[in-house]
Design a protein around this motif. Structure first.
Motif, PDB file in Angstrom:
ATOM      1  N   TRP A 190      -7.744 -34.170   6.457  1.00 11.93           N
ATOM      2  CA  TRP A 190      -7.135 -33.073   7.030  1.00 11.93           C
ATOM      3  C   TRP A 190      -7.398 -32.840   8.579  1.00 11.93           C
ATOM      4  CZ3 TRP A 190      -4.851 -28.875   3.356  1.00 11.93           C
ATOM      5  CH2 TRP A 190      -5.118 -29.296   2.326  1.00 11.93           C
ATOM      6  N   GLU A 227      -5.690 -33.035  18.362  1.00  6.33           N
ATOM      7  CA  GLU A 227      -6.293 -33.051  17.297  1.00  6.33           C
ATOM      8  C   GLU A 227      -7.787 -32.645  17.664  1.00  6.33           C
ATOM      9  OE1 GLU A 227      -7.768 -35.980  13.337  1.00  6.33           O
ATOM     10  OE2 GLU A 227      -6.951 -36.940  15.180  1.00  6.33           O
ATOM     11  N   THR A 243      -3.776 -25.000  14.105  1.00  5.04           N
ATOM     12  CA  THR A 243      -2.968 -25.352  13.034  1.00  5.04           C
ATOM     13  C   THR A 243      -3.744 -26.270  12.095  1.00  5.04           C
ATOM     14  OG1 THR A 243      -1.689 -27.051  14.162  1.00  5.04           O
ATOM     15  CG2 THR A 243      -0.517 -25.064  14.087  1.00  5.04           C
ATOM     16  N   THR A 253      -3.306 -29.573   9.206  1.00  2.00           N
ATOM     17  CA  THR A 253      -2.272 -30.704   8.800  1.00  2.00           C
ATOM     18  C   THR A 253      -3.006 -31.069   7.451  1.00  2.00           C
ATOM     19  OG1 THR A 253      -2.943 -32.374  10.033  1.00  2.00           O
ATOM     20  CG2 THR A 253      -1.263 -30.915  10.754  1.00  2.00           C
ATOM     21  N   GLY A 262       0.159 -35.468   7.132  1.00  2.00           N
ATOM     22  CA  GLY A 262       0.564 -35.242   8.481  1.00  2.00           C
ATOM     23  C   GLY A 262       1.473 -33.762   8.639  1.00  2.00           C
ATOM     24  N   ARG A 286       2.416 -29.757   8.237  1.00  2.00           N
ATOM     25  CA  ARG A 286       1.761 -28.790   8.670  1.00  2.00           C
ATOM     26  C   ARG A 286       1.483 -27.892   7.365  1.00  2.00           C
ATOM     27  NH1 ARG A 286       3.255 -24.947  13.618  1.00  2.00           N
ATOM     28  NH2 ARG A 286       1.724 -23.192  13.234  1.00  2.00           N
TER      29      ARG A 286
END
Length: 117
Positions: free
Chosen positions: A12, A20, A78, A80, A84, A86
C-alpha cells in the motif's frame, strides 16, 4: 472470502499530494487491523513527529491529542490500495520500530451526529 489487498507482501502507498512518502508491505492481519513493514521515502520525515506524537498520546490515553494527530494525518495524507486506488477512509499508525497498523473502509465515515445517505 479473502480480501486480495490483505495478502502478505502486497504494498500500500502513503502519499502527500502526488508524492509517495512511504510503502507499507503487508505482513499480516489482526482484524480489523492490517499490519505492515514500513519503507519510508523522501518526504516522510516531515510527518514522522506526528506519528510519534500519536503513538505517545495513545500510550498516555490522551484521546484529544490522539484525535488531533489523526486529523493531521487524514488532512495531509492519502493511502492507496496495492492497485493504486485511493482508500476512502483509514486510521493509520506508524510505529517507531518501522512497523505500521491501519484500519480502512471503502466508504468515508459519516461524522457522528449527522444523518447518513
Amino acid at each position: 472470502m479473502t480480501d486480495p489487498y490483505l495478502t502478505a507482501g502486497n504494498v500500500w502507498q502513503l502519499r502527500h499530494g502526488p508524492q509517495e512518502i512511504a510503502r507499507l508491505a503487508v505482513t499480516g492481519t489482526d482484524m480489523p487491523w492490517v499490519r505492515a513493514e514500513v519503507e519510508t521515502l523522501p518526504g516522510f520525515e516531515r510527518f514522522r513527529p506526528v506519528f510519534a506524537d500519536q503513538e505517545q498520546a495513545l500510550e498516555e490515553e490522551d484521546w484529544d491529542r490522539a484525535d488531533a494527530c489523526y486529523d493531521q494525518i487524514r488532512t495531509a495524507l492519502t493511502l492507496t490500495f496495492p492497485d493504486g486506488g485511493r482508500v476512502a477512509e483509514f486510521m493509520l499508525r506508524i510505529h517507531g520500530d518501522g512497523t505500521a497498523g491501519w484500519r480502512w473502509h471503502h466508504e468515508p465515515f459519516v461524522p457522528f451526529g449527522t444523518a447518513g445517505p
